[in-house]
Design an enzyme around this catalytic site. Structure first.
Site, PDB file in Angstrom:
ATOM      1  CB  SER A 144      38.641  41.549  48.493  1.00 37.38           C
ATOM      2  OG  SER A 144      38.408  40.219  48.095  1.00 37.38           O
ATOM      3  CE1 TYR A 157      43.680  41.780  46.500  1.00 37.76           C
ATOM      4  CE2 TYR A 157      42.174  40.093  47.294  1.00 37.76           C
ATOM      5  CZ  TYR A 157      42.415  41.230  46.546  1.00 37.76           C
ATOM      6  OH  TYR A 157      41.384  41.818  45.853  1.00 37.76           O
TER       7      TYR A 157
HETATM    8  P1  NAP Z   1      43.414  45.082  37.845  1.00 38.56           P
HETATM    9  O1  NAP Z   1      42.579  44.849  36.635  1.00 38.56           O
HETATM   10  O2  NAP Z   1      44.675  44.309  38.005  1.00 38.56           O
HETATM   11  O3  NAP Z   1      43.711  46.646  37.950  1.00 38.56           O
HETATM   12  C1  NAP Z   1      44.502  47.135  39.003  1.00 38.56           C
HETATM   13  C2  NAP Z   1      44.670  48.627  38.859  1.00 38.56           C
HETATM   14  O4  NAP Z   1      45.469  49.082  39.963  1.00 38.56           O
HETATM   15  C3  NAP Z   1      45.402  49.012  37.574  1.00 38.56           C
HETATM   16  O5  NAP Z   1      44.739  50.092  36.956  1.00 38.56           O
HETATM   17  C4  NAP Z   1      46.776  49.456  38.085  1.00 38.56           C
HETATM   18  O6  NAP Z   1      47.334  50.532  37.336  1.00 38.56           O
HETATM   19  C5  NAP Z   1      46.438  49.970  39.471  1.00 38.56           C
HETATM   20  N1  NAP Z   1      47.621  50.050  40.337  1.00 38.56           N
HETATM   21  C6  NAP Z   1      48.395  49.026  40.802  1.00 38.56           C
HETATM   22  N2  NAP Z   1      49.415  49.522  41.527  1.00 38.56           N
HETATM   23  C7  NAP Z   1      49.279  50.876  41.526  1.00 38.56           C
HETATM   24  C8  NAP Z   1      50.012  51.943  42.102  1.00 38.56           C
HETATM   25  N3  NAP Z   1      51.107  51.712  42.845  1.00 38.56           N
HETATM   26  N4  NAP Z   1      49.599  53.212  41.896  1.00 38.56           N
HETATM   27  C9  NAP Z   1      48.487  53.471  41.144  1.00 38.56           C
HETATM   28  N5  NAP Z   1      47.749  52.494  40.563  1.00 38.56           N
HETATM   29  C10 NAP Z   1      48.144  51.216  40.762  1.00 38.56           C
HETATM   30  O7  NAP Z   1      42.550  44.781  39.182  1.00 38.56           O
HETATM   31  P2  NAP Z   1      40.966  44.864  39.467  1.00 38.56           P
HETATM   32  O8  NAP Z   1      40.433  43.490  39.493  1.00 38.56           O
HETATM   33  O9  NAP Z   1      40.356  45.885  38.607  1.00 38.56           O
HETATM   34  O10 NAP Z   1      40.984  45.351  40.985  1.00 38.56           O
HETATM   35  C11 NAP Z   1      40.625  46.667  41.391  1.00 38.56           C
HETATM   36  C12 NAP Z   1      40.358  46.651  42.892  1.00 38.56           C
HETATM   37  O11 NAP Z   1      39.230  45.798  43.179  1.00 38.56           O
HETATM   38  C13 NAP Z   1      41.511  46.105  43.723  1.00 38.56           C
HETATM   39  O12 NAP Z   1      41.634  46.827  44.916  1.00 38.56           O
HETATM   40  C14 NAP Z   1      41.090  44.680  44.024  1.00 38.56           C
HETATM   41  O13 NAP Z   1      41.698  44.172  45.162  1.00 38.56           O
HETATM   42  C15 NAP Z   1      39.599  44.865  44.182  1.00 38.56           C
HETATM   43  N6  NAP Z   1      38.777  43.657  44.014  1.00 38.56           N
HETATM   44  C16 NAP Z   1      38.733  43.013  42.818  1.00 38.56           C
HETATM   45  C17 NAP Z   1      37.917  41.898  42.673  1.00 38.56           C
HETATM   46  C18 NAP Z   1      37.819  41.154  41.378  1.00 38.56           C
HETATM   47  O14 NAP Z   1      37.145  40.113  41.353  1.00 38.56           O
HETATM   48  N7  NAP Z   1      38.452  41.616  40.304  1.00 38.56           N
HETATM   49  C19 NAP Z   1      37.137  41.439  43.751  1.00 38.56           C
HETATM   50  C20 NAP Z   1      37.217  42.134  44.959  1.00 38.56           C
HETATM   51  C21 NAP Z   1      38.029  43.237  45.077  1.00 38.56           C
HETATM   52  P3  NAP Z   1      48.710  50.421  36.449  1.00 38.56           P
HETATM   53  O15 NAP Z   1      48.591  49.170  35.640  1.00 38.56           O
HETATM   54  O16 NAP Z   1      48.663  51.680  35.663  1.00 38.56           O
HETATM   55  O17 NAP Z   1      49.857  50.379  37.431  1.00 38.56           O
END
Ligand code: NAP
Length: 246
Positions: A144, A157
């Site tokens: 990120s 984070y």
């Molecule tokens: P999200 O909607 O909260 O989804 C997170 C995912 O991670 C869910 O599918 C969850 O699955 C899974 N997860 C969490 N703990 C886990 C574990 N112990 N084992 C397996 N799966 C696990 O988040 P997102 O925004 O899509 O983020 C995805 C990635 O992109 C992350 O690494 C985040 O830091 C990165 N990111 C996001 C943004 C943004 O703006 N959204 C920007 C930069 C980077 P369950 O619910 O099934 O546990």
């Protein structure tokens, strides 16, 4: 240019919701073989799996907590059982659990580091060995911008995401000679369950982008399809910032 990933086996960790599930839908449309991984969101994962099965039969869903070594091994075993190999691993699973430093409990700190960073160590350790054996593989670690510029209320984070970048660069040097690449991808701000309730109602989202439309999900998905294809072959140890922040 014709971009074809229909011959690739792709595992996306944390793909029950958010960005991970969007990547899965996109790869499914491109007819790749895909592995959906979830930990807690069984309903969302099952729904996604059923939706994809309608038009792409090369899809499995695996429950595995990516912070647990035996469960990551299980994820690899299930992938090999279904498809015989793994070409691409996308370490996407992640969480936020924010607080200002005086209020940040040790538990919160460790939990965020565990899911965002330690899981990447485990998944890479277990999947890279298999890729090295086959002399082919690509690993993408989702980082990120917050790991590069910092974000108040998110020391845990930001540290985990900065750690992901150092880890990616080091591993790329270790395993490049086995034809396994390791790159970090830093998506732009995309509203998901992860950031809806952040302390810092992201200045990244509002008014600090060069481009008028800062929602960069489509750019991320298109980039990932390209990066999974054979057109992207000799790049490793790099960080790709897919945003337009000033
Ligand atoms: P999200 O909607 O909260 O989804 C997170 C995912 O991670 C869910 O599918 C969850 O699955 C899974 N997860 C969490 N703990 C886990 C574990 N112990 N084992 C397996 N799966 C696990 O988040 P997102 O925004 O899509 O983020 C995805 C990635 O992109 C992350 O690494 C985040 O830091 C990165 N990111 C996001 C943004 C943004 O703006 N959204 C920007 C930069 C980077 P369950 O619910 O099934 O546990």
């Amino acid at each position: 240019m014709q971009i074809d990933i229909s011959n690739k086996v792709i595992v996306v960790t944390g793909s029950s919701r958010g960005i991970g599930s969007e990547m899965i839908k996109c790869f499914a449309k491109e007819n790749a073989s895909i592995v959906i991984n979830y930990n807690r969101s069984v309903e969302e994962a099952t729904k996604l799996f059923k939706e994809i099965k309608k038009h792409n039969s090369k899809c499995i869903v695996v429950k595995a907590d990516v912070t647990k070594c035996n469960e990551v091994r299980y994820l690899l075993d299930k992938t090999l059982e279904a498809f015989g190999r793994v070409d691409i691993l996308i370490n996407n699973a992640g969480i936020c659990d924010d607080n200002l430093i005086p209020l940040m409990t040790e538990e919160k700190w460790k939990h965020v580091i565990d899911i965002n960073l330690n899981s990447i160590f485990l998944c890479c350790k277990i999947f890279a060995k298999e890729m090295m054996k086959k002399k082919y593989g690509k690993i993408f670690n989702i980082t990120s911008l917050k790991g590069q510029i910092g974000s108040e209320g998110q020391t845990n984070y930001s540290a985990a995401k900065a750690g992901t970048i150092g880890f990616t660069k080091a591993l790329a040097k270790e395993i490049g000679s086995y034809n396994v690449s390791v790159n970090a991808i830093s998506p732009g701000y995309i509203v998901t369950d992860l950031n809806r309730n952040n302390i810092n109602k992201s200045n990244i989202a509002n008014g600090m982008n060069v481009m008028m439309y800062p929602n960069s999900l489509n750019d991320l998905l298109n980039f990932m399809v390209f990066a999974c294809s054979d057109h992207f072959q000799s790049v490793s140890g790099r960080v790709f910032n897919l945003d337009s922040r000033l």
